[in-house]
Design a protein around this motif. Sequence first.
Motif, PDB file in Angstrom:
ATOM      1  N   TYR A  63      32.887 -45.448  66.990  1.00 38.55           N
ATOM      2  CA  TYR A  63      32.309 -46.792  67.035  1.00 38.55           C
ATOM      3  C   TYR A  63      33.145 -47.741  66.173  1.00 38.55           C
ATOM      4  O   TYR A  63      33.501 -48.838  66.588  1.00 38.55           O
TER       5      TYR A  63
ATOM      6  N   CYS B 113      36.546 -48.527  67.761  1.00 37.41           N
ATOM      7  CA  CYS B 113      36.422 -49.507  68.848  1.00 37.41           C
ATOM      8  C   CYS B 113      36.238 -50.919  68.306  1.00 37.41           C
ATOM      9  O   CYS B 113      36.812 -51.876  68.844  1.00 37.41           O
ATOM     10  N   LEU B 114      35.467 -51.068  67.255  1.00 39.40           N
ATOM     11  CA  LEU B 114      35.310 -52.395  66.640  1.00 39.40           C
ATOM     12  C   LEU B 114      36.646 -52.907  66.106  1.00 39.40           C
ATOM     13  O   LEU B 114      37.003 -54.063  66.317  1.00 39.40           O
TER      14      LEU B 114
ATOM     15  N   THR C 115      34.815 -54.257  72.280  1.00 42.60           N
ATOM     16  CA  THR C 115      33.385 -54.404  72.026  1.00 42.60           C
ATOM     17  C   THR C 115      32.556 -54.701  73.273  1.00 42.60           C
ATOM     18  O   THR C 115      31.346 -54.519  73.242  1.00 42.60           O
TER      19      THR C 115
ATOM     20  N   CYS D 158      34.882 -49.195  75.571  1.00 39.26           N
ATOM     21  CA  CYS D 158      35.146 -48.212  74.525  1.00 39.26           C
ATOM     22  C   CYS D 158      34.676 -46.821  74.930  1.00 39.26           C
ATOM     23  O   CYS D 158      33.524 -46.638  75.323  1.00 39.26           O
TER      24      CYS D 158
ATOM     25  N   LEU E 295      33.591 -43.570  73.441  1.00 40.83           N
ATOM     26  CA  LEU E 295      33.149 -43.055  72.150  1.00 40.83           C
ATOM     27  C   LEU E 295      33.408 -41.560  71.996  1.00 40.83           C
ATOM     28  O   LEU E 295      33.254 -41.017  70.911  1.00 40.83           O
TER      29      LEU E 295
ATOM     30  N   VAL F 143      23.078 -44.677  71.526  1.00 41.55           N
ATOM     31  CA  VAL F 143      24.117 -45.501  70.900  1.00 41.55           C
ATOM     32  C   VAL F 143      24.182 -46.687  71.850  1.00 41.55           C
ATOM     33  O   VAL F 143      23.165 -47.067  72.385  1.00 41.55           O
ATOM     34  N   PRO F 144      25.329 -47.176  72.128  1.00 40.21           N
ATOM     35  CA  PRO F 144      25.416 -48.114  73.246  1.00 40.21           C
ATOM     36  C   PRO F 144      25.403 -47.375  74.581  1.00 40.21           C
ATOM     37  O   PRO F 144      25.695 -47.919  75.604  1.00 40.21           O
TER      38      PRO F 144
ATOM     39  N   ASN G 280      30.728 -47.123  76.228  1.00 37.15           N
ATOM     40  CA  ASN G 280      29.575 -47.922  75.811  1.00 37.15           C
ATOM     41  C   ASN G 280      28.995 -48.684  77.002  1.00 37.15           C
ATOM     42  O   ASN G 280      29.703 -49.320  77.751  1.00 37.15           O
TER      43      ASN G 280
ATOM     44  N   LEU H  36      29.241 -53.590  71.722  1.00 38.52           N
ATOM     45  CA  LEU H  36      29.209 -53.117  70.339  1.00 38.52           C
ATOM     46  C   LEU H  36      29.173 -54.314  69.410  1.00 38.52           C
ATOM     47  O   LEU H  36      29.826 -55.316  69.664  1.00 38.52           O
ATOM     48  N   SER H  37      28.411 -54.198  68.327  1.00 37.60           N
ATOM     49  CA  SER H  37      28.328 -55.308  67.373  1.00 37.60           C
ATOM     50  C   SER H  37      28.590 -54.795  65.970  1.00 37.60           C
ATOM     51  O   SER H  37      28.577 -53.593  65.719  1.00 37.60           O
TER      52      SER H  37
ATOM     53  N   GLY I 169      25.547 -52.480  64.351  1.00 41.63           N
ATOM     54  CA  GLY I 169      25.044 -51.530  65.335  1.00 41.63           C
ATOM     55  C   GLY I 169      24.308 -50.357  64.710  1.00 41.63           C
ATOM     56  O   GLY I 169      24.316 -50.150  63.494  1.00 41.63           O
TER      57      GLY I 169
END
Length: 161
Positions: A60, A63-64, A69, A74, A76, A88-89, A103, A107-108, A111
């Motif tokens: 995660y 990816c950020l 995002t 992404c 994972l 997750v996402p 995802n 993604l934030s 998260g």
Amino acid sequence: MNRRSIARRAQAGFTLIELMIVVAIIGILAAVALPQYQTYVAKSQVARVMGETGALKTAYETCLNEGKTIAGACDLGATSSSIASYSVPFVSTAGTALTTTTNSAALSETGTIVATFAGGAAETLKAATAKTLTWTRTATGAWTCGTTAPSKYAPAGCPGV
């Protein structure tokens, strides 16, 4: 007494009372050991899920950092788990193979990764309301772990209730 009768007495074996005492001791030991073993199993499963979700946390974060995002951008790299389902996402179900690990939601920076005990997890982790283990990311990039499992099962880095 002759030699023959002395030899027979020496080979007589255990008396019934001696055998009953041994069986009683084994019963007492089993009564103490089984609950301790169940506690050990549940504790090791919580630690295992913490490790499995920790790997998702690293992916995660990667990816950020790479700007991947948006939904579907992404991978994972999650693996299936026989004792937990992930939220997750993306969502997984315990005991079933993952069809995708990308995802499904954006993604934030704030998260969460949630694992719910299911499937082959210990009954104490699934009973009534299934227990969860949650990693939460703050906007500053710090991750914290918490679990709804009783504190006697929680690993040192992930306090329980």
